[in-house]
Design an enzyme around this catalytic site. Structure first.
Site, PDB file in Angstrom:
ATOM      1  CG  PHE A 136      -1.884   1.182   1.195  1.00  0.00           C
ATOM      2  CD1 PHE A 136      -3.007   1.147   0.376  1.00  0.00           C
ATOM      3  CD2 PHE A 136      -1.662   2.311   1.955  1.00  0.00           C
ATOM      4  CE1 PHE A 136      -3.883   2.223   0.322  1.00  0.00           C
ATOM      5  CE2 PHE A 136      -2.541   3.399   1.913  1.00  0.00           C
ATOM      6  CZ  PHE A 136      -3.657   3.348   1.102  1.00  0.00           C
ATOM      7  CG  ASP A 221       5.454   3.612   1.769  1.00  0.00           C
ATOM      8  OD1 ASP A 221       5.469   4.222   2.856  1.00  0.00           O
ATOM      9  OD2 ASP A 221       4.431   3.502   1.057  1.00  0.00           O
ATOM     10  CE  LYS A 250      -0.956   5.434   7.850  1.00  0.00           C
ATOM     11  NZ  LYS A 250      -0.647   4.726   6.624  1.00  0.00           N
TER      12      LYS A 250
HETATM   13  C1  PLP Z   1      -0.915   5.092   5.185  1.00  0.00           C
HETATM   14  C2  PLP Z   1       0.113   4.732   4.193  1.00  0.00           C
HETATM   15  C3  PLP Z   1       0.294   5.495   3.029  1.00  0.00           C
HETATM   16  C4  PLP Z   1      -0.602   6.633   2.662  1.00  0.00           C
HETATM   17  O1  PLP Z   1      -0.477   7.718   3.542  1.00  0.00           O
HETATM   18  P1  PLP Z   1      -1.563   8.878   3.519  1.00  0.00           P
HETATM   19  O2  PLP Z   1      -1.063   9.836   4.555  1.00  0.00           O
HETATM   20  O3  PLP Z   1      -2.873   8.250   3.851  1.00  0.00           O
HETATM   21  O4  PLP Z   1      -1.568   9.462   2.173  1.00  0.00           O
HETATM   22  C5  PLP Z   1       1.331   5.152   2.176  1.00  0.00           C
HETATM   23  N1  PLP Z   1       2.143   4.113   2.457  1.00  0.00           N
HETATM   24  C6  PLP Z   1       1.994   3.360   3.561  1.00  0.00           C
HETATM   25  C7  PLP Z   1       2.940   2.239   3.819  1.00  0.00           C
HETATM   26  C8  PLP Z   1       0.971   3.632   4.457  1.00  0.00           C
HETATM   27  O5  PLP Z   1       0.813   2.860   5.544  1.00  0.00           O
END
Ligand code: PLP
Length: 406
Positions: A136, A221, A250
């Protein structure tokens, strides 16, 4: 005005399905709803509230900055952004920082940078991006297409091209896809939304080697794993592998929207003046709160506390599982914990989450089969224990109704 759940259905786009409760106040790892009912927070706003709710250091930073300067156009820089960037570069492999407002945006910047870097250094043909199934990376059309769940990007076409998906923890599947036309490989060191799946140490080293062999940039990420979540400042620090680009969001702002893309000078130079930007990225309020968050989390004692709390959660979940036998696996790192249901209970993680809400506990799911916990990194032991009691009551209620319906 009557502000309740019914109003949601009248005025909101229906892309979420919230429960009836509406939280109005939080302090530490406790939250209260409109009726004054108290919840223990094992969700942390999805791994965001890394210091709980209304942490005094963050409140202080926000209040102080709110009386100084809120916003400037990006034609100017500002002190909080520069201080935060200095601290991020001092603490990590990175030498350069780009600020954004969300994880998606940080990934968008990382992916665009990788494309531009390859375009400038190697030419137009080197544009392939490889991600992993079940990964994700956010919800812009580019990020969501890169993400490994087709269902999230289907129906929004035409999709961005030259994006391929390998299988997580399967180096051969990456080897089969990667080539000299690959510009970047993007990976979560622990897949979050995909079910709390850790990258195998040999796999992640192999990913680094394949990237080096094909001159592809390695993007970590760390939107979910970063800023102490795994018991390390960033998860890469415990992988034996250093990425070329890292994205953080986050927990970075402890609940205030802010994100960062970190990289080296040699790569960063390809985002030259005018190539990319954001109105709010590097906003002084956001960076001031993030700086206070970072100062608090980047502390060996706090990070050690995360690893100790991990064990307390794991012991508690194992005890519950000895009684109910509903989980096939309890896993994760630091305070990013997943409990996967037995095959016979597949698809029922959401029911446990709903039962937990009824018992006064906020938790999360990661897909249909995994209950996910991502509490505050400083959650007190007493709140862990009380939350686990409530979790056990939730499990008991679902298990009882499962027995009835069987
Ligand atoms: C939550 C998340 C995102 C997206 O972040 P947003 O602040 O919702 O745009 C991208 N990568 C990972 C691994 C995430 O957990």
């Amino acid at each position: 005005m009557n502000v309740n759940r019914a109003l949601f259905d009248e005025v909101m786009v229906p892309n979420y399905a919230p429960p009836a409760v509406i939280p109005v106040k939080g302090k530490g790892s406790r939250v209260w709803d409109q009726e004054g009912r108290e919840y223990i927070d094992f969700a942390g706003g999805i791994a965001v509230n890394c210091l709980g709710h209304c942490h005094p250091a963050l409140v202080q930073a926000l209040q102080a900055q709110s009386e100084q300067l809120w916003h400037l156009a990006n034609v100017m820089t500002n002190e909080p952004a520069l201080r935060l960037a200095r601290k991020l570069t001092d603490a990590t492999f990175a030498e350069r920082v780009y600020f954004a407002n969300s994880g998606t945006e940080a990934n968008e910047a990382a992916l665009k940078l990788a494309r531009r870097y390859a375009f400038n250094e190697f030419g137009e043909a080197k544009n392939g991006i490889i991600a992993f199934e079940r990964s994700f990376h956010g919800r812009t059309l580019f990020a969501v297409t890169v993400g490994g769940q087709k269902a999230y990007s289907d129906g929004f076409g035409p999709k961005p091209g030259a994006i391929h998906h390998a299988i997580y923890n399967d180096l051969a599947s990456l080897e089969a896809l990667i080539s000299d036309t690959t510009c970047a490989v993007i990976i979560e060191p622990v897949q979050g939304e995909g079910g709390i799946i850790e990258a195998d140490p040999t796999f992640i080293k192999g990913v680094r080697e394949l990237c080096d062999k094909h001159n592809a940039l390695l993007i970590f990420d760390e939107v979910q794993t970063g800023v102490g979540r795994t018991g390390h400042l960033y998860a890469y620090m415990d992988c034996g592998v250093t990425p070329d680009i890292l994205t953080s969001a986050k927990a970075l702002g402890g609940g205030f929207p802010v994100a960062a893309m970190l990289t080296t000078t040699a790569i960063a130079k390809h985002l030259s003046v005018g190539t990319h930007g954001s109105t709010y990225g590097g906003n002084p309020l956001a960076c001031a709160v993030a700086e206070a968050t970072f100062d608090t989390v980047n502390d060996p004692a706090l990070l050690d506390g995360v690893r100790q709390r991990h064990q307390r959660f794991r012991d508690g979940l194992n005890r519950i599982n000895e009684t109910y036998g509903i989980f096939r696996d309890i896993r994760g790192k630091g305070l990013l914990i997943g409990a996967e249901l037995q095959p016979a209970l597949a698809g029922r993680a959401k029911e446990i989450l709903q039962a937990a809400t009824r018992e006064g506990l906020m938790c999360l799911v990661a897909g249909p089969d995994v209950v996910r916990l991502a509490p505050s990194l400083v959650i007190p032991d007493a709140d862990i224990d009380e939350g686990l009691l409530r979790f056990e009551r939730a499990v008991a209620s679902v298990f009882a109704s499962a027995a009835q319906s069987a």
